[in-house]
Write a protein that holds these residues in place. Structure first.
Motif, PDB file in Angstrom:
ATOM      1  N   MET A   1       4.065 -10.062  -8.360  1.00 37.04           N
ATOM      2  CA  MET A   1       4.669  -8.774  -8.009  1.00 37.04           C
ATOM      3  C   MET A   1       4.453  -8.506  -6.526  1.00 37.04           C
ATOM      4  N   LEU A   2       5.524  -8.154  -5.853  1.00 38.16           N
ATOM      5  CA  LEU A   2       5.452  -7.892  -4.421  1.00 38.16           C
ATOM      6  C   LEU A   2       5.051  -6.443  -4.150  1.00 38.16           C
ATOM      7  N   THR A   3       4.261  -6.247  -3.101  1.00 36.35           N
ATOM      8  CA  THR A   3       3.918  -4.896  -2.673  1.00 36.35           C
ATOM      9  C   THR A   3       5.072  -4.340  -1.840  1.00 36.35           C
ATOM     10  N   SER A   4       5.060  -3.043  -1.592  1.00 38.51           N
ATOM     11  CA  SER A   4       6.132  -2.448  -0.785  1.00 38.51           C
ATOM     12  C   SER A   4       6.100  -2.996   0.642  1.00 38.51           C
ATOM     13  N   LYS A   5       4.907  -3.283   1.142  1.00 36.07           N
ATOM     14  CA  LYS A   5       4.780  -3.860   2.482  1.00 36.07           C
ATOM     15  C   LYS A   5       5.420  -5.260   2.531  1.00 36.07           C
ATOM     16  N   GLN A   6       5.194  -6.054   1.495  1.00 40.34           N
ATOM     17  CA  GLN A   6       5.769  -7.394   1.425  1.00 40.34           C
ATOM     18  C   GLN A   6       7.290  -7.323   1.279  1.00 40.34           C
ATOM     19  N   LYS A   7       7.776  -6.398   0.463  1.00 37.27           N
ATOM     20  CA  LYS A   7       9.226  -6.237   0.301  1.00 37.27           C
ATOM     21  C   LYS A   7       9.869  -5.817   1.617  1.00 37.27           C
ATOM     22  N   SER A   8       9.219  -4.931   2.322  1.00 35.73           N
ATOM     23  CA  SER A   8       9.726  -4.493   3.616  1.00 35.73           C
ATOM     24  C   SER A   8       9.805  -5.667   4.587  1.00 35.73           C
ATOM     25  N   PHE A   9       8.771  -6.487   4.597  1.00 35.18           N
ATOM     26  CA  PHE A   9       8.747  -7.680   5.445  1.00 35.18           C
ATOM     27  C   PHE A   9       9.896  -8.625   5.076  1.00 35.18           C
ATOM     28  N   LEU A  10      10.091  -8.859   3.780  1.00 40.02           N
ATOM     29  CA  LEU A  10      11.154  -9.760   3.331  1.00 40.02           C
ATOM     30  C   LEU A  10      12.539  -9.204   3.631  1.00 40.02           C
ATOM     31  N   ARG A  11      12.704  -7.890   3.520  1.00 42.14           N
ATOM     32  CA  ARG A  11      13.989  -7.268   3.871  1.00 42.14           C
ATOM     33  C   ARG A  11      14.314  -7.517   5.343  1.00 42.14           C
ATOM     34  N   SER A  12      13.298  -7.388   6.212  1.00 42.73           N
ATOM     35  CA  SER A  12      13.537  -7.623   7.639  1.00 42.73           C
ATOM     36  C   SER A  12      13.847  -9.102   7.892  1.00 42.73           C
ATOM     37  N   GLU A  13      13.202  -9.995   7.157  1.00 43.82           N
ATOM     38  CA  GLU A  13      13.478 -11.431   7.290  1.00 43.82           C
ATOM     39  C   GLU A  13      14.896 -11.773   6.817  1.00 43.82           C
TER      40      GLU A  13
END
Length: 99
Positions: A1-13
């Motif tokens: 499960m991804l954290t919101s911080k990780q999801k935010s990072f992946l969205r920017s990537e």
């Protein structure tokens, strides 16, 4: 499960990535899921477009894509799905630490 911080990072990537698959009138098929899994193994992060002629609910399509490929649904924005799955052989993306 991804954290919101990780999801935010992946969205920017994923921002500069173009969709490499399209879900059309036929919906999500087994062949498509296998091809997406192969792409995830190579790239880890991909975008998929849901075409206007697809009659299924876009949320259901995104969920089916994520579950069918054992990937994390990073985001569904408009008719674009962003999926992430860590690669076994081609690890490229280093996620921010949890917590």
């Amino acid at each position: 499960m991804l954290t919101s911080k990780q999801k935010s990072f992946l969205r920017s990537e994923a921002h500069h990535i173009d969709p490499i698959f399209q879900v059309g009138k036929g919906g999500v098929s087994g062949t498509m899921l296998r091809q997406i899994e192969e792409a995830l193994e190579k790239r880890e992060l991909i975008k998929i477009s849901i075409l206007q002629n697809n009659e299924d609910d876009k949320n259901e399509v995104a969920k089916a894509l994520a579950e069918g490929t054992y990937a994390e649904l990073v985001q569904l924005i408009g008719h674009t799905v962003i999926l992430y799955k860590p690669s076994v052989k081609n690890k490229r993306i280093e996620l921010p630490r949890k917590g």
